[in-house]
Design a protein around this motif. Structure first.
Motif, mmCIF file in Angstrom:
data_model
loop_
_atom_site.group_PDB
_atom_site.id
_atom_site.type_symbol
_atom_site.label_atom_id
_atom_site.label_comp_id
_atom_site.label_asym_id
_atom_site.label_seq_id
_atom_site.Cartn_x
_atom_site.Cartn_y
_atom_site.Cartn_z
ATOM 1 N N PHE A 110 -0.266 -15.066 -4.323
ATOM 2 C CA PHE A 110 -0.470 -14.382 -3.042
ATOM 3 C C PHE A 110 -0.580 -12.868 -3.252
ATOM 4 N N GLY A 111 0.300 -12.319 -4.105
ATOM 5 C CA GLY A 111 0.286 -10.882 -4.349
ATOM 6 C C GLY A 111 -1.030 -10.399 -4.916
ATOM 7 N N CYS A 112 -1.663 -11.233 -5.752
ATOM 8 C CA CYS A 112 -2.943 -10.822 -6.338
ATOM 9 C C CYS A 112 -4.022 -10.680 -5.275
ATOM 10 N N TYR A 113 -4.034 -11.592 -4.305
ATOM 11 C CA TYR A 113 -5.028 -11.482 -3.231
ATOM 12 C C TYR A 113 -4.784 -10.218 -2.410
ATOM 13 N N MET A 114 -3.508 -9.930 -2.153
ATOM 14 C CA MET A 114 -3.201 -8.697 -1.427
ATOM 15 C C MET A 114 -3.677 -7.483 -2.230
ATOM 16 N N LEU A 115 -3.468 -7.547 -3.549
ATOM 17 C CA LEU A 115 -3.870 -6.433 -4.412
ATOM 18 C C LEU A 115 -5.385 -6.244 -4.394
ATOM 19 N N VAL A 116 -6.140 -7.361 -4.457
ATOM 20 C CA VAL A 116 -7.606 -7.267 -4.453
ATOM 21 C C VAL A 116 -8.089 -6.585 -3.182
ATOM 22 N N VAL A 117 -7.521 -7.011 -2.037
ATOM 23 C CA VAL A 117 -7.950 -6.408 -0.766
ATOM 24 C C VAL A 117 -7.576 -4.924 -0.730
ATOM 25 N N PHE A 118 -6.365 -4.608 -1.196
ATOM 26 C CA PHE A 118 -5.868 -3.224 -1.111
ATOM 27 C C PHE A 118 -6.556 -2.316 -2.127
ATOM 28 N N CYS A 119 -6.715 -2.788 -3.362
ATOM 29 C CA CYS A 119 -7.151 -1.902 -4.449
ATOM 30 C C CYS A 119 -8.652 -1.939 -4.716
ATOM 31 N N LYS A 120 -9.256 -3.086 -4.547
ATOM 32 C CA LYS A 120 -10.596 -3.269 -5.123
ATOM 33 C C LYS A 120 -11.674 -3.519 -4.089
ATOM 34 N N MET A 121 -11.352 -3.313 -2.836
ATOM 35 C CA MET A 121 -12.342 -3.573 -1.794
ATOM 36 C C MET A 121 -12.415 -2.382 -0.845
ATOM 37 N N PRO A 122 -12.935 -1.255 -1.329
ATOM 38 C CA PRO A 122 -12.970 -0.048 -0.486
ATOM 39 C C PRO A 122 -13.816 -0.228 0.774
ATOM 40 N N LEU A 166 2.434 -9.985 -11.649
ATOM 41 C CA LEU A 166 2.994 -8.639 -11.741
ATOM 42 C C LEU A 166 2.228 -7.795 -12.742
ATOM 43 N N THR A 167 1.782 -8.427 -13.832
ATOM 44 C CA THR A 167 0.966 -7.701 -14.817
ATOM 45 C C THR A 167 -0.335 -7.226 -14.186
ATOM 46 N N PHE A 168 -0.969 -8.105 -13.404
ATOM 47 C CA PHE A 168 -2.233 -7.763 -12.744
ATOM 48 C C PHE A 168 -2.031 -6.581 -11.788
ATOM 49 N N VAL A 169 -0.926 -6.606 -11.047
ATOM 50 C CA VAL A 169 -0.628 -5.498 -10.128
ATOM 51 C C VAL A 169 -0.435 -4.209 -10.915
ATOM 52 N N ARG A 170 0.320 -4.312 -12.004
ATOM 53 C CA ARG A 170 0.641 -3.129 -12.820
ATOM 54 C C ARG A 170 -0.627 -2.470 -13.370
ATOM 55 N N GLN A 171 -1.589 -3.316 -13.764
ATOM 56 C CA GLN A 171 -2.804 -2.781 -14.382
ATOM 57 C C GLN A 171 -3.734 -2.120 -13.371
ATOM 58 N N SER A 172 -3.550 -2.446 -12.098
ATOM 59 C CA SER A 172 -4.531 -1.993 -11.108
ATOM 60 C C SER A 172 -4.025 -0.924 -10.153
ATOM 61 N N ILE A 173 -2.699 -0.862 -9.953
ATOM 62 C CA ILE A 173 -2.186 -0.100 -8.818
ATOM 63 C C ILE A 173 -2.332 1.408 -8.998
ATOM 64 N N LEU A 174 -2.278 1.908 -10.251
ATOM 65 C CA LEU A 174 -2.359 3.361 -10.446
ATOM 66 C C LEU A 174 -3.675 3.926 -9.927
ATOM 67 N N ASP A 175 -4.740 3.116 -9.971
ATOM 68 C CA ASP A 175 -6.038 3.619 -9.519
ATOM 69 C C ASP A 175 -6.014 4.021 -8.051
ATOM 70 N N VAL A 176 -5.172 3.339 -7.255
ATOM 71 C CA VAL A 176 -5.166 3.618 -5.815
ATOM 72 C C VAL A 176 -4.508 4.959 -5.520
ATOM 73 N N LEU A 177 -3.764 5.525 -6.486
ATOM 74 C CA LEU A 177 -3.182 6.853 -6.275
ATOM 75 C C LEU A 177 -4.283 7.890 -6.039
ATOM 76 N N GLY A 178 -5.499 7.575 -6.456
ATOM 77 C CA GLY A 178 -6.620 8.493 -6.253
ATOM 78 C C GLY A 178 -7.447 8.186 -5.021
ATOM 79 N N ASP A 179 -6.982 7.263 -4.179
ATOM 80 C CA ASP A 179 -7.741 6.893 -2.980
ATOM 81 C C ASP A 179 -7.938 8.122 -2.091
ATOM 82 N N GLU A 180 -9.069 8.170 -1.430
ATOM 83 C CA GLU A 180 -9.363 9.344 -0.599
ATOM 84 C C GLU A 180 -8.525 9.390 0.678
ATOM 85 N N VAL A 181 -7.922 8.245 1.046
ATOM 86 C CA VAL A 181 -7.102 8.198 2.267
ATOM 87 C C VAL A 181 -5.635 8.385 1.894
#
Length: 910
Positions: free
Chosen positions: A62-74, A104-119
């Motif tokens: 479930f967390g991975c789907y949340m991550l995809v929507v949050f991180c990878k679908m601008p 958790l590994t998938f979240v860890r690898q992706s989440i830092l990128d969102v620190l640069g989100d324009e919002v």
């Protein structure tokens, strides 16, 4: 809904493919989030929320789907992305133990990128996810986190640097313990260096954020910070003229923390002068209210640190105390916030009413090392303001420098007392209250108090401004001990007490809630300070209490209960007169009957009644049955609700308060409570309380066991076996007050059931001896342990005397410290019996035995005990002289003690 997700595969470092989303399920998740974020269609919205909760529980990824929507679908709608991010954070926090480690590994690898989100909101959510995730995976398993965030921080001017700063602020707040550990010393050292560089950033947000991060390591003071401290201090002081209020605020907070734990930075005279001048100027002149308030905190922190040279503020005292005095004037914002409190009819805010907070200590509480803080500087209000901070600072400085501040400060206070602005007058009265503890002696020497107190009584208490009347009550209460001691030399009668009492009582019925509160608190303080000097005023006091009980709202009612209880504690049986009982008891019982069993307002009333019952004794007899029965019901109900989960096992006021009130009934009414116990089902509940997981409940339960032993032993007898086992299990100093009460109860049981103790003493005596030999334990606990052992020796001397060599030396030293009462008498009767059976057990510690005998005031000792002790000493002298040992053994006793024993016990010298 949600657009198709393009690059859904993530390549692992090893070359294989990591988790990939199922496109159909991703679309369904998107539709679900859409429904969750749209409350306009109620049924669909509720159903979607339920399905989302089910997804958290049942979908391992479930967390991975949340991550995809949050991180990878601008391209997804913003509210969907943000909802997905928050759901991801909550899933990690609440469901991490069920999550696949690969998720958790998938979240860890992706989440830092969102620190640069324009919002900005997305960056904040990403920072929250990172700190939540670090609580689960730890720094050891995520070594790339700090370097990765720092790299983004240094990309100044981008959204990524702002997101990185937000993440670092949360990481330093939430994980400074881990970062301070030895294995991460290099990581922290590098991080602190980077943060200190950011203190020079042209962007105020980064300067303030960097100081904020470093600030969280000051109290822990890891080596990495000590190494970087000169750079941090230079960076801080270089920002003293910073245009940003947030930077100046962080700077002041950091200096306050530094002076608490690392005050030697002030050893450099130049730095010391710079810091004090900067904070003095800031306290007085800064344009930002919050910055002034933070700067003002420094003076208390400085004076309270004993490592700071005591005279460091001396050159600045006249300026500093005037600045603090000027800071005590109410601001317009404060007056607006206080408007409801000043009015009498405005209902109390729910945030102001917390009856549970007023249940402070249980009956028979052992005094801990730390005392509670004394009353607030102006007796009320919740928010910490510059005014309160200034008053607290002056209070601490007055305690530290005492008379040194009066010469310069008193003329300013005197001038303000006659100012045309009532707010300035009020601040001067507050200042005098702040000086009370530290400067009272100096004020007495200057003969300042007589005219000042009369000025308050004659001109300030009758003021037309409620806040002046209120602060006057508080300040007068701070001088109440001195006021009560002022007597007319001609007749020895108090000169100022009558106008003080009458002024306070009038304030208790003031139209203003704020004045009621201050006057009622002042009466409680006066009751403690004046004690029996108040006896002539009891009729007036009780009449006012009775009038206030139906009038007061919830918050002031709690203070009134405390004042009633304090009066009872101070005057005891003086209140047990029909004319007093008929005034105060009916309105108290009206309150008692008006409250339901689940109303938390019961707690302070129960505490009040506990004191009243002890003072009235048999005068409470008519009210005792319904009070006892309700307390029994409350205890049983509380235990039942905890067993069924309706009540948290840590929420124990519904059990502790009624236990304490029954204890007071037993203590106040003596054996007449026995019939109430016999007609009740109290004992099964009491035994459950003795096994309760919360120490506070066990503490009150064992106190009640001891009190019932004295009044209702026959009803305890069927349960004695279980009581002894439960008591033995609590003779451990892990919880001092529980251990103290269990030990006290054992002593009470022993002296009443006598030789029946023989079966249980072998198991109870060793833990008590262990306590007595730990001489650094709490004094009250040691005394109760010594009394219990003495009582064991009294009822079973043959058994206990065998163990004398194991405890007699520390035991006698403890007995020497105990006041001369019946408990000490029992212990010494036990000593006599054991000595006659095993005199050899005393010889190695005979000097300690003699010094314990020397501790008695013979006039308070029963005649038969005195004769027994005289005979005992004479017996030892005769037998040791025959063995030619008296001179060497008695010679260890100090000469002064030998002389006293000769006079008091007719014992000849060595």
């Amino acid at each position: 809904g949600i657009p198709e997700q393009q690059a859904c595969g993530e390549r692992e470092r090893g070359g294989g493919m990591a988790w990939q989303p199922d496109q159909t399920r991703l679309t369904q998740v998107g539709e679900l989030l859409q429904a969750c974020s749209d409350p306009s269609q109620h049924d669909r919205h509720v159903q979607a929320l339920q399905m989302l909760e089910a997804g958290k529980r049942e979908m391992a990824d479930f967390g991975c789907y949340m991550l995809v929507v949050f991180c990878k679908m601008p391209e997804a709608p913003m509210e969907l992305r943000q909802l997905a991010g928050l759901e991801l954070k909550n899933t990690i926090r609440l469901q991490h133990h069920k999550m696949d480690p690969n998720v958790l590994t998938f979240v860890r690898q992706s989440i830092l990128d969102v620190l640069g989100d324009e919002v900005r909101r997305n960056r904040m959510i990403a920072a929250q996810i990172i700190t939540t995730l670090l609580s689960i995976v730890t720094l050891d398993a995520w070594p790339e986190l700090i370097p990765g965030v720092v790299a983004k921080l240094e990309a100044q001017g981008s959204g990524g640097s702002q997101g990185a700063l937000a993440a670092l602020i949360l990481l330093c707040e939430d994980h400074n313990n881990a970062l301070c550990s030895q294995q991460h010393a290099d990581t922290l050292n590098g991080l602190l260096s980077k943060l200190m560089a950011q203190m020079q950033s042209p962007d105020a947000e980064f300067r303030a954020g960097a100081i904020h991060c470093v600030k969280h390591f000051i109290l822990r003071l890891p080596n990495a910070l000590i190494v970087n401290l000169p750079a941090f201090l230079n960076g801080l002081l270089g920002l003293h003229k910073d245009a940003s209020p947030q930077v100046r605020k962080e700077m002041c907070q950091s200096l306050c923390l530094l002076v608490e734990v690392k005050a030697d930075f002030l050893a450099d005279p130049q730095i010391c002068q710079f810091v004090i001048e900067f904070l003095l100027w800031t306290t007085e002149h800064d344009s930002d209210y919050d910055v002034k308030k933070e700067a003002c905190e420094f003076w208390s922190s400085l004076c309270e640190n004993e490592e700071v040279p005591s005279d460091v503020l001396k050159p600045y005292l006249s300026r500093l105390t005037l600045v603090l005095l000027n800071g005590m004037v109410y601001s317009e914002d404060e007056l607006i916030n206080l408007a409801d409190e000043v009015e009498s009819n405005a209902p109390d805010k729910s945030s102001e009413i917390n009856p549970a907070a007023f249940h402070v200590t249980s009956k028979h509480q052992v005094a801990e090392e730390e005392e509670e803080d004394e009353d607030d500087e102006d007796g009320g209000g919740i928010e910490w303001t510059l005014r309160k901070c200034s008053a607290a600072g002056l209070d601490v400085i007055a305690n530290h420098y005492r008379d040194d501040i009066l010469e310069a400060l008193l003329p300013h206070i005197h001038t303000k007392l006659t100012d045309s602005d009532w707010k300035v007058i009020e601040s001067a009265v507050l200042a005098m209250g702040a000086l009370a503890v530290g400067c009272e002696e100096g004020l007495i020497q200057r003969n300042y108090l007589p005219s000042f107190v009369m000025h308050l009584l004659q001109h300030m208490l009758p003021s037309d401004k409620p806040l002046v009347r209120s602060i006057t009550c508080w300040t007068l209460s701070r001088y109440s001990r001195w006021i009560a001691a002022q007597v007319n030399p001609a007749n020895g009668q108090p000169t100022l007490l009558q106008p003080l009492v009458e002024g306070f009582l009038k304030g208790m019925l003031d139209p203003s809630k704020k004045v009621q509160e201050a006057a009622c608190s002042a009466v409680a303080t006066l009751e403690e300070e004046a004690g029996t000097l108040l006896v002539p005023f009891v009729p007036q006091i009780l009449q006012i209490f009775a009038a206030a009980l139906p009038r007061y709202q919830a918050r002031n009612l709690i203070i009134l209960y405390d004042a009633c209880g304090t009066l009872a504690d101070s005057l005891q049986s003086e209140l047990n007169k029909p004319e007093h009982i008929q005034v105060i008891l009916p309105p108290l019982m009206d309150k008692w009957q008006s409250l339901t069993d689940d109303d938390r307002s019961l707690f302070p009333l129960l505490e009040c009644l506990a004191s009243v019952v002890q003072a009235l004794g048999q005068g409470f007899a008519a009210s005792a049955p319904p009070v006892f029965q309700r307390c029994e019901r409350l205890i049983a109900s509380g235990l039942h609700k905890q067993q069924t989960g309706e009540l948290d096992t840590l929420d124990n006021d519904f059990i502790v308060c009624p236990l304490d009130l029954i204890s007071s009934l037993a203590e106040g009414m003596g054996s007449s409570v026995e019939s109430l116990v016999g007609q009740s089902q109290l004992l099964p509940s009491l035994l459950m309380c003795c096994q309760h997981p919360d120490p506070a409940v066990r503490q009150s339960a064992f106190a009640l066991v001891g009190d019932l032993t004295k009044t209702s032993l026959n009803h305890l007898r069927p349960h004695l076996g279980q009581i002894m086992v439960l008591t033995q299990g609590n003779i451990t100093p892990e919880h001092v007050s529980v251990c103290n009460n269990a030990t006290w109860a054992l002593g009470e049981l022993a002296v009443r059931i006598g030789a029946e103790m023989e079966q249980v003493i072998p198991s109870l005596l060793p833990p008590l001896i262990a306590l007595i030999n730990r001489t650094a334990l709490n004094k009250g606990l040691l005394e109760n342990a010594a009394i219990a052992v003495g009582r064991f020796g009294l009822v079973c001397p043959q058994l206990v005397s065998q163990f004398l060599p194991q405890f007699v030396q520390p035991w006698c030293k403890i007995l020497s410290m105990i006041r001369d009462d019946v408990e000490k008498e029992h212990a010494f009767r036990g000593l006599v019996k054991m000595a006659m059976i095993n005199p050899q057990g005393l010889l190695d510690s005979f000097d300690c035995v003699c010094m314990s005998l020397n501790s008695w005031n013979i006039e308070r000792m029963p005649g038969d005990l005195h004769k027994e002790l005289c005979d005992l000493l004479a017996w030892f002298k005769v037998n040791l002289e025959q063995a030619d040992q008296w001179a060497s053994i008695y010679g260890r006793v100090p000469l002064e003690v030998q002389q006293n024993l000769q006079q008091r016990y007719n014992l000849g010298s060595a």
